[in-house]
Enzyme design. Structure first.
Site, PDB file in Angstrom:
ATOM      1  N   LYS A 201      -4.185  -9.675  -6.597  1.00  0.00           N
ATOM      2  CA  LYS A 201      -5.424  -9.922  -5.864  1.00  0.00           C
ATOM      3  C   LYS A 201      -6.523  -8.968  -6.349  1.00  0.00           C
ATOM      4  O   LYS A 201      -6.241  -7.819  -6.684  1.00  0.00           O
ATOM      5  CB  LYS A 201      -5.051  -9.693  -4.404  1.00  0.00           C
ATOM      6  CG  LYS A 201      -6.087  -9.577  -3.410  1.00  0.00           C
ATOM      7  CD  LYS A 201      -5.470  -9.311  -2.045  1.00  0.00           C
ATOM      8  CE  LYS A 201      -5.419  -7.823  -1.765  1.00  0.00           C
ATOM      9  NZ  LYS A 201      -5.226  -7.457  -0.376  1.00  0.00           N
TER      10      LYS A 201
ATOM     11  N   LYS B 286       0.821  -1.220   0.000  1.00  0.00           N
ATOM     12  CA  LYS B 286       0.000   0.000   0.000  1.00  0.00           C
ATOM     13  C   LYS B 286       0.846   1.258   0.000  1.00  0.00           C
ATOM     14  O   LYS B 286       0.460   2.266  -0.578  1.00  0.00           O
ATOM     15  CB  LYS B 286      -0.944   0.013   1.205  1.00  0.00           C
ATOM     16  CG  LYS B 286      -2.088  -0.952   1.062  1.00  0.00           C
ATOM     17  CD  LYS B 286      -3.248  -0.569   1.953  1.00  0.00           C
ATOM     18  CE  LYS B 286      -4.439  -1.480   1.721  1.00  0.00           C
ATOM     19  NZ  LYS B 286      -5.472  -1.342   2.729  1.00  0.00           N
TER      20      LYS B 286
ATOM     21  N   LYS C  17     -10.174  -3.404  -3.946  1.00  0.00           N
ATOM     22  CA  LYS C  17     -11.024  -2.214  -4.043  1.00  0.00           C
ATOM     23  C   LYS C  17     -10.272  -1.068  -4.692  1.00  0.00           C
ATOM     24  O   LYS C  17     -10.862  -0.190  -5.304  1.00  0.00           O
ATOM     25  CB  LYS C  17     -11.453  -1.759  -2.651  1.00  0.00           C
ATOM     26  CG  LYS C  17     -12.243  -2.759  -1.843  1.00  0.00           C
ATOM     27  CD  LYS C  17     -12.729  -2.088  -0.551  1.00  0.00           C
ATOM     28  CE  LYS C  17     -13.235  -3.082   0.464  1.00  0.00           C
ATOM     29  NZ  LYS C  17     -12.415  -3.153   1.677  1.00  0.00           N
TER      30      LYS C  17
HETATM   31  P1  TYM Z   1     -10.676  -5.438   3.611  1.00  0.00           P
HETATM   32  O1  TYM Z   1     -11.686  -4.357   3.764  1.00  0.00           O
HETATM   33  O2  TYM Z   1      -9.538  -5.219   2.694  1.00  0.00           O
HETATM   34  O3  TYM Z   1     -11.375  -6.763   3.145  1.00  0.00           O
HETATM   35  C1  TYM Z   1     -12.497  -7.290   3.832  1.00  0.00           C
HETATM   36  C2  TYM Z   1     -12.445  -8.793   3.829  1.00  0.00           C
HETATM   37  O4  TYM Z   1     -12.412  -9.272   2.483  1.00  0.00           O
HETATM   38  C3  TYM Z   1     -11.306 -10.151   2.311  1.00  0.00           C
HETATM   39  N1  TYM Z   1     -10.772  -9.977   0.964  1.00  0.00           N
HETATM   40  C4  TYM Z   1     -10.627 -10.964   0.083  1.00  0.00           C
HETATM   41  N2  TYM Z   1     -10.895 -12.281   0.154  1.00  0.00           N
HETATM   42  C5  TYM Z   1     -10.636 -13.022  -0.949  1.00  0.00           C
HETATM   43  N3  TYM Z   1     -10.125 -12.503  -2.097  1.00  0.00           N
HETATM   44  C6  TYM Z   1      -9.843 -11.205  -2.217  1.00  0.00           C
HETATM   45  N4  TYM Z   1      -9.353 -10.699  -3.343  1.00  0.00           N
HETATM   46  C7  TYM Z   1     -10.083 -10.362  -1.092  1.00  0.00           C
HETATM   47  N5  TYM Z   1      -9.921  -9.032  -0.854  1.00  0.00           N
HETATM   48  C8  TYM Z   1     -10.338  -8.822   0.406  1.00  0.00           C
HETATM   49  C9  TYM Z   1     -10.291  -9.719   3.354  1.00  0.00           C
HETATM   50  O5  TYM Z   1      -9.400 -10.758   3.662  1.00  0.00           O
HETATM   51  C10 TYM Z   1     -11.182  -9.351   4.510  1.00  0.00           C
HETATM   52  O6  TYM Z   1     -11.521 -10.488   5.257  1.00  0.00           O
HETATM   53  N6  TYM Z   1      -7.803  -5.260   7.636  1.00  0.00           N
HETATM   54  C11 TYM Z   1      -9.053  -5.744   7.167  1.00  0.00           C
HETATM   55  C12 TYM Z   1     -10.242  -5.232   7.941  1.00  0.00           C
HETATM   56  C13 TYM Z   1     -10.139  -5.422   9.407  1.00  0.00           C
HETATM   57  C14 TYM Z   1     -10.317  -6.636  10.110  1.00  0.00           C
HETATM   58  C15 TYM Z   1     -10.152  -6.308  11.478  1.00  0.00           C
HETATM   59  C16 TYM Z   1     -10.570  -7.946   9.716  1.00  0.00           C
HETATM   60  C17 TYM Z   1      -9.904  -4.464  10.329  1.00  0.00           C
HETATM   61  N7  TYM Z   1      -9.909  -4.983  11.586  1.00  0.00           N
HETATM   62  C18 TYM Z   1     -10.248  -7.285  12.470  1.00  0.00           C
HETATM   63  C19 TYM Z   1     -10.670  -8.913  10.707  1.00  0.00           C
HETATM   64  C20 TYM Z   1     -10.510  -8.579  12.065  1.00  0.00           C
HETATM   65  C21 TYM Z   1      -9.205  -5.296   5.724  1.00  0.00           C
HETATM   66  O7  TYM Z   1      -8.584  -4.377   5.274  1.00  0.00           O
HETATM   67  O8  TYM Z   1     -10.153  -5.915   5.046  1.00  0.00           O
END
Ligand code: TYM
Length: 333
Positions: free
Chosen positions: A195, A112, A198
């Site tokens: 991957k 990032k 967003k």
């Molecule tokens: P974020 O917002 O990037 O993504 C949300 C969830 O979607 C999953 N994900 C994917 N799974 C499969 N293939 C993909 N291409 C893909 N892109 C995203 C992510 O693994 C996630 O589960 N840091 C986290 C948010 C967060 C969080 C937490 C998660 C903040 N605090 C505590 C669990 C526990 C994040 O940026 O997710």
């Protein structure tokens, strides 16, 4: 006691990876686990610039997506992170527990921040500490996420272990990642080595949860593939990352596995497989989209869900924070 915590950033462009890798799995786990917490992590979102109006809209949209996908807002706790100050409080304490060397290893920060890491926010660097605080403010034990969050959860385990060790307590559980299903890492439709994300500047790289049938069909049609027919066994997908990705998406949407998909489509070309995949994606996503639209039309109702969720979350976090304050040696009222 087992407790689920997971979160999604309200940064817009919620996509099929978020749905298949995370949100759909939450729906499946909510019956097995008691009180699950599902959080719209707005504090995490602002680690990179967010337009305030867009952040408000995306926070509501993310909550709507969770509910529309089947997360029960009455049985579980759905809320946005900034309404519960325990997250930021505990994150500060964890900033003092985690070591710089641990954060240096985080691949997501490197991706990032890019080449110019001097210009990245301090928040982006400390991001995984806040994530550990999210989970541990509730003594969360199980965290359903996509594959890309695995390293962050290992850090959460390290933080819990070091805190418990340094203060000689057994306060925090060691969290277990729950990474399951046929699509734990959905890849970009334009590049099987990246991957689905967003923040990819190309909208054609992802299927957004709000894409209509035409957009889904067009993006899948344009998705990068190779000229060969599909193999009849998963082993035949080795070295064919784009083909493997589309088969994985199909399997996840169809609740099966690559073996079953290839038993049906092995030997056929993408000319036949892509329209079938598009139809399946539309079939699965359109009811969710309809429900999301309905929910988005009533912002007051969504805000009420988030407010009630935040109240419940505050009640759960308060005794944990008090315990932590005592252990650390903070005087409190
Ligand atoms: P974020 O917002 O990037 O993504 C949300 C969830 O979607 C999953 N994900 C994917 N799974 C499969 N293939 C993909 N291409 C893909 N892109 C995203 C992510 O693994 C996630 O589960 N840091 C986290 C948010 C967060 C969080 C937490 C998660 C903040 N605090 C505590 C669990 C526990 C994040 O940026 O997710």
């Amino acid at each position: 006691m087992k407790r689920i915590f997971s979160g999604v950033q309200p940064t817009g462009n919620l996509h099929l990876g978020n749905y298949l890798g995370a949100i759909r799995n939450w729906v499946r786990l909510q019956d097995e686990f008691g009180d699950c917490l599902f959080c719209v992590v707005d504090l995490h979102a602002i680690t990179v610039w967010q337009d305030p109006d867009a952040l408000r809209a995306n926070t509501r949209e993310t909550a709507a997506a969770m509910i529309a996908a089947g997360v029960d807002a009455d049985k579980n706790i759905i809320f946005n992170q900034s309404q519960v100050s325990a997250h930021a409080e505990l994150a500060w304490i964890f900033n003092c527990v985690a070591r710089l060397g641990w954060l240096e290893r985080m691949t997501q920060f490197k991706e990032k921040a890019g080449k110019d890491k001097e210009r990245a926010s301090v928040g982006l660097y400390a991001y995984p500490n806040l994530m550990a605080a999210d989970i541990l403010a509730y003594k969360g034990t199980h965290v359903p996420v996509g594959e890309d969050q695995k390293q962050h959860l290992e850090l959460a385990r390290d933080i819990a272990t070091k805190f418990n060790h340094d203060y000689g307590v057994d306060l925090f559980p060691i969290v277990e990642p729950l990474i399951f299903g046929a699509a734990t890492r959905v890849m970009s439709l334009k590049d099987g080595g990246a991957k689905m994300s967003k923040s990819d500047p190309s909208d054609n790289s992802r299927i957004n949860m709000t894409d209509d049938a035409d957009a889904i069909a067009r993006k899948i049609k344009k998705a990068r593939t190779d000229p060969d027919a599909l193999p009849s066994e998963p082993a035949g997908l080795a070295g064919r990352s784009e083909a493997a990705n589309l088969v994985g998406i199909y399997a996840a949407l169809n609740d099966s596995d690559a073996q079953a998909v290839l038993a049906e489509y092995g030997g056929q070309g993408f000319g036949a497989f892509k329209p079938a995949l598009a139809d399946l994606a539309v079939e699965r996503l359109s009811p969710i989209q309809g429900e999301m639209k309905r929910l988005m039309d009533d912002a007051a109702q969504l805000d009420a869900v988030l407010r009630i969720g935040a109240e419940k979350a505050r009640d759960l976090a308060a005794p944990v924070i008090a315990e932590v304050q005592d252990v650390v040696g903070f005087l409190r009222p």
